[in-house]
Design a protein around this motif. Structure first.
Motif, PDB file in Angstrom:
ATOM      1  N   ARG B 230       0.820  -1.220   0.000  1.00  0.00           N
ATOM      2  CA  ARG B 230       0.000   0.000   0.000  1.00  0.00           C
ATOM      3  C   ARG B 230       0.853   1.269   0.000  1.00  0.00           C
ATOM      4  O   ARG B 230       0.389   2.341  -0.366  1.00  0.00           O
TER       5      ARG B 230
ATOM      6  N   GLY C  92      -5.086  -0.106  -2.140  1.00  0.00           N
ATOM      7  CA  GLY C  92      -5.567   1.121  -1.511  1.00  0.00           C
ATOM      8  C   GLY C  92      -4.510   2.200  -1.360  1.00  0.00           C
ATOM      9  O   GLY C  92      -4.684   3.135  -0.577  1.00  0.00           O
ATOM     10  N   GLU C  95      -5.721   5.840  -1.710  1.00  0.00           N
ATOM     11  CA  GLU C  95      -6.426   6.278  -0.519  1.00  0.00           C
ATOM     12  C   GLU C  95      -5.427   6.606   0.595  1.00  0.00           C
ATOM     13  O   GLU C  95      -5.611   7.567   1.345  1.00  0.00           O
TER      14      GLU C  95
ATOM     15  N   THR D  77     -11.644  -3.346   2.870  1.00  0.00           N
ATOM     16  CA  THR D  77     -12.701  -2.673   2.132  1.00  0.00           C
ATOM     17  C   THR D  77     -14.048  -3.021   2.741  1.00  0.00           C
ATOM     18  O   THR D  77     -14.236  -4.106   3.286  1.00  0.00           O
ATOM     19  N   GLU D  95     -13.683   6.720   4.842  1.00  0.00           N
ATOM     20  CA  GLU D  95     -12.286   6.681   4.422  1.00  0.00           C
ATOM     21  C   GLU D  95     -11.414   7.429   5.437  1.00  0.00           C
ATOM     22  O   GLU D  95     -10.301   7.001   5.756  1.00  0.00           O
ATOM     23  N   LYS D 102     -11.214   1.335   1.568  1.00  0.00           N
ATOM     24  CA  LYS D 102     -11.995   1.576   0.357  1.00  0.00           C
ATOM     25  C   LYS D 102     -13.437   1.117   0.573  1.00  0.00           C
ATOM     26  O   LYS D 102     -13.685   0.118   1.242  1.00  0.00           O
ATOM     27  N   VAL D 132      -7.180  -4.677  -1.860  1.00  0.00           N
ATOM     28  CA  VAL D 132      -7.770  -4.526  -0.532  1.00  0.00           C
ATOM     29  C   VAL D 132      -8.604  -5.763  -0.212  1.00  0.00           C
ATOM     30  O   VAL D 132      -9.066  -6.468  -1.106  1.00  0.00           O
TER      31      VAL D 132
END
Lengths: 338, 338, 338, 338
Positions: B230, C92, C95, D77, D95, D102, D132
């Motif tokens: 990530r 992710g 994000e 997620t 978030e 997500k 995710v």
């Protein structure tokens, strides 16, 4: 038990509860489109004698964190006192809301930041990508040790901060106590002295669950409103938050309540002046009692030991509704123990 | 110019570049499924004389931050030195990777944390939701001031940390320099002394762009692999990172390079022992030179002033490939200036 | 086994490894102050026929995420394809780097976004604080399904995005494959068509571990450099990243390698055109094989099934160093199975 | 104007305001140590016929986000409906609170997720670090389209979720409306059907500014309390939040208010059944009106158009205090327009 733990153990001031009841009928558009929310800017503008933008949130922690996040990027740092609420009592909320900005600590008696110490701390930062960049100064008025910043002291700090491109945030959870203690105007202790954004406290001094974030430059609100919504801090039934804030100012309870709380604290300080660990300037009293006196007082009084474990220090806080008889009883005990 | 700015200005050790070339043909499965990546655990396990889990990342900042994020929740805090790399030189990376955990600073000469100061700092935290909770101790070996922790010193700190439910992280960007300086084994300075997770530095001591995160308890890797991916730190062509790490250990250059860098630094320290601001124990030398000497040296030598602006202090770092003649020249100048 | 799993299983192109070796001596200032890093802007500026700012990072995931985070605030949203790498293959990361911005998905065959679908998706967003705000469009060139966007198609999307105040990001992990497939210039497929920021892929097409983020408006780099450092993506030995990027462009391997990979893929597609699930335009081939054919091929060939479990689809990717004989073998098998 | 914009434009139910007044005297320990806050678990436990842990927060957005963040890591997620409040009306709060997890969207009429669509969406996720990982399912009861999930429907979804290691979150902003619509018990629509954590709505159905997060497994509260504090969602004067929640349950207004709101909505639906775009099952009515009818109604009535721009659809919501005469007027107009 007689409680001096904090001013947030107090009830809600009757004027505020009454105001909520009078507005409790009929439809009011949600999320701040009601007429009470829409009046916030004007009411606070009058109080502060300048144009402002004002937003209600549900707690002082949210007010501080959202204000700081509006100005401090994730790779920035907020200069604040080592004993400040944002550092020690918000479980890392400023870091959460800013996306991981760092708090950089300054020490100083009375939980106050002095100009020379701010300057020395700032000397550690360099304008390169390896280190976080100073973007905000946060000071508390009155401080977590009950002290006040004078307008001149704020100005000196603000000049340093602005000279470094930092904004000045004031945590005014007990702003009213500082104003009445110095007999100056709210404007003089805020924007006129260089404060850019203020967490304006209401709850501790008679409110229920609304605080205000006050921007003294309406053009610098930035993305505050998105951040507030995203944090679950935009109340859908906005009238109940807005009314707490406007009633607090317009009814004059901000002054009346703060004056009473300060006066009660002054009586406690006067009962054992030799035990004071810092001067008592507002509604908080700190005493160096030692373990034995703390134990003795704890039988009848609720209060917090202060500082690191075993320091022997204690804090007594008065609120707008602390009973006179509780203060009488504490003063009597302190005189005996002193 | 002759450079003593940092050991990260050095080239890549030839053994490592050669190893990359030998493996540079044919298909290797991506994202760590190649045979070199799969060998990491075994090679490091042998080096550390225990079972480990090892992961390659692209920088020391990433290694530190990912290691800390694995153990410290957003509402936790990492105790570290005020002069530590994680605090001062990573632009808030630990806060970013942890989701906003706080770094809580401890002071001490030589950028070393002492047991009593760690204990005193921990006394400020209380087990309630208002404050962040200590979850990790991070120490640097060798420190940002060139000092080393002995195995006994690490053990003392680790005992305190573990007693509070905290894990012990070691920033080993210059781990090899600390090991050879003390003539002990890598195991003795890490897991045997209580270290739970190690950022194992390779780049400064001859590598190109790979560092390792070493977990000494294979059951506590947690969500590290998700976090690494990530963060964009999982290399797709994993062989080139893995080979840097394994070659570094297996060829013995970790020791040879660190010994040389330390030895050169010792010569610099010996050239002007009266100017040393802290003892020179590894490959970094700190001297209190004053502005005039700094200006004089800056004509021929590249190095960093240290500490806050105007401190008059300077840092000289030797690497595995610092030319002997550059050290000769610096020593000569220092003798003249001393 | 003969591998068609991905172009990231390939080795490093010899020209690049040779370039690293030639620069591997002496001191180079760290963190991008070396002369190779300082040449990045000029080399890429020449390649793209315009002034650019260019930054090296260690992976495509980091390139995409840092680029998007520079433009998209936490309360913003990135419009992207449902099959895009940023959505499906980065765990992710966007994000994480943006502080929680949302990816809003658009569908479309070939993993391509069409103008009408982008417009329809944008209709769902309203300019109020309750919803996230569209701030970026991210498209992949060539797409995750091997398709290409023409310059005109990019322009149409960019006009929509810019009209809404959004920037246009291009994930160019396989940018070279798209350029050579269309016989246009890099400029025509990027800034001339409206792309604001490009993740420029090198690794898949011959690099080792460096990708570039290219800003086509040098005034809009914003806080990218702080974010890169904070993410552990600023290499201390910058020369080894910079040289991969500049050698890739200046030696012409970007074109030679992409042409070869595309050509090999075209041979595979031609071997069983009736099985193609989408047209094969670059170096990826997608076929609707069904479980039996997949099982048969899996004995000799390494490749990925594609889409949701049990879809029966498969992906074959060619790289710059896929052996001709592996392609021959695969083509032969496919002809048999078709 | 007669308002049908939302049930959050309503006033506070008199029983709740009265309860606040009766408790508004004397000291109450702060931050949830008051006796009303301490009663929350027991009062909700009785209501739900099982042992629960209950926490007050200031908004539904905060309730949803804190609940999800407790269970879903940053690299996880949350499966939810494309029209859900968490996706479309919280400005990315999930978030923000989760640290960047997500939301993965599922479609379906009535803003309801069906088992087969949930299964198909889950097929896209693979158990590797590149993507995710599904960790939570969030469903809304009653839905954003006024529909209800039956206990059997919830059970079917929960079985799928639990089988994948996901928890089940219910956004119960209008939970009471769903319960009274189906004449079942709160337990049957929550934990007995597989719900693990519930955002229990009070504000829309008569409360002021408090919602509850209800954990049905008291052992899985995790770090919720740290997260709540850190988000500025722990009220210092806790009695005023707790009393809203307990009064809502114990006075029976939860049922009385929801029944009235549903009944009024049913009248609206019955006035123009041919215009309904989805069945009206609770207190929200959706009609396909077209632009002309919307314009005609907008002169006298306040309501929201729904769906993407120009869809021609509109939403009418009734609350506990919507005037009967406003419903009469709307029904009359709808009959005319139908």
């Amino acid at each position: 038990m007689r409680y001096f733990k904090s001013d947030n153990t107090a009830a809600v001031c009757p004027e505020i509860l009454a105001a909520l009841a009078t507005a409790n009928h009929g439809t009011a558009l949600a999320y701040g489109a009601d007429r009470w929310s829409e009046a916030l800017d004007a009411v606070f503008g009058k109080f502060f004698e300048t144009e402002v933008r004002v937003f209600a949130v549900s707690s002082g922690t949210a007010a501080n964190s959202l204000a700081l996040a509006t100005f401090c990027p994730p790779w920035g740092t907020v200069l604040c006192h080592a004993e400040s609420h944002v550092e020690r009592d918000e479980c890392g909320a400023p870091e959460f809301f800013t996306g991981g900005a760092k708090l950089s600590l300054v020490s100083g008696t009375g939980a106050k930041i002095r100009a020379e110490e701010l300057r020395a701390r700032l000397d550690w930062f360099e304008p390169h990508v390896h280190g976080v960049q100073p973007r905000a100064l946060s000071i508390t008025q009155s401080t977590e040790r009950g002290a006040v910043y004078t307008a001149a002291e704020i100005r000196a700090l603000a000049d340093i901060a602005h000279g470094r491109g930092m904004i000045v945030h004031m945590d005014g959870a007990r702003f009213a106590n500082a104003v009445v203690a110095q007999d100056v105007s709210p404007a003089e202790l805020s924007w006129k002295a260089g404060v850019d954004v203020l967490s304006f406290g209401v709850i501790k001094n008679g409110g229920m669950n609304a605080e205000a974030v006050v921007f003294f430059d309406p053009t610098r609100v930035g993305d505050f409103e998105f951040r507030r919504k995203r944090a679950g801090q935009l109340a859908c039934k906005g009238r109940y938050a807005a009314l707490q804030l406007t009633t607090y100012l317009e009814s004059g309870i901000w002054r009346r309540n703060a004056e009473r709380a300060n006066r009660l604290a002054a009586r406690i300080a006067a009962a054992a002046p030799g035990l004071l660990s810092v001067p008592a300037e507002t509604n908080q009293v700190f005493m160096q009692l030692g373990a034995q006196r703390i134990a003795a007082l704890s039988r009848e009084f609720g209060f917090y030991p202060w500082g690191p474990t075993g320091s022997g220090e204690a804090r007594f806080v008065c609120s707008w509704d602390t009973p006179d008889e509780d203060v009488d009883a504490l003063c009597a005990q302190l005189r005996t123990l002193a």
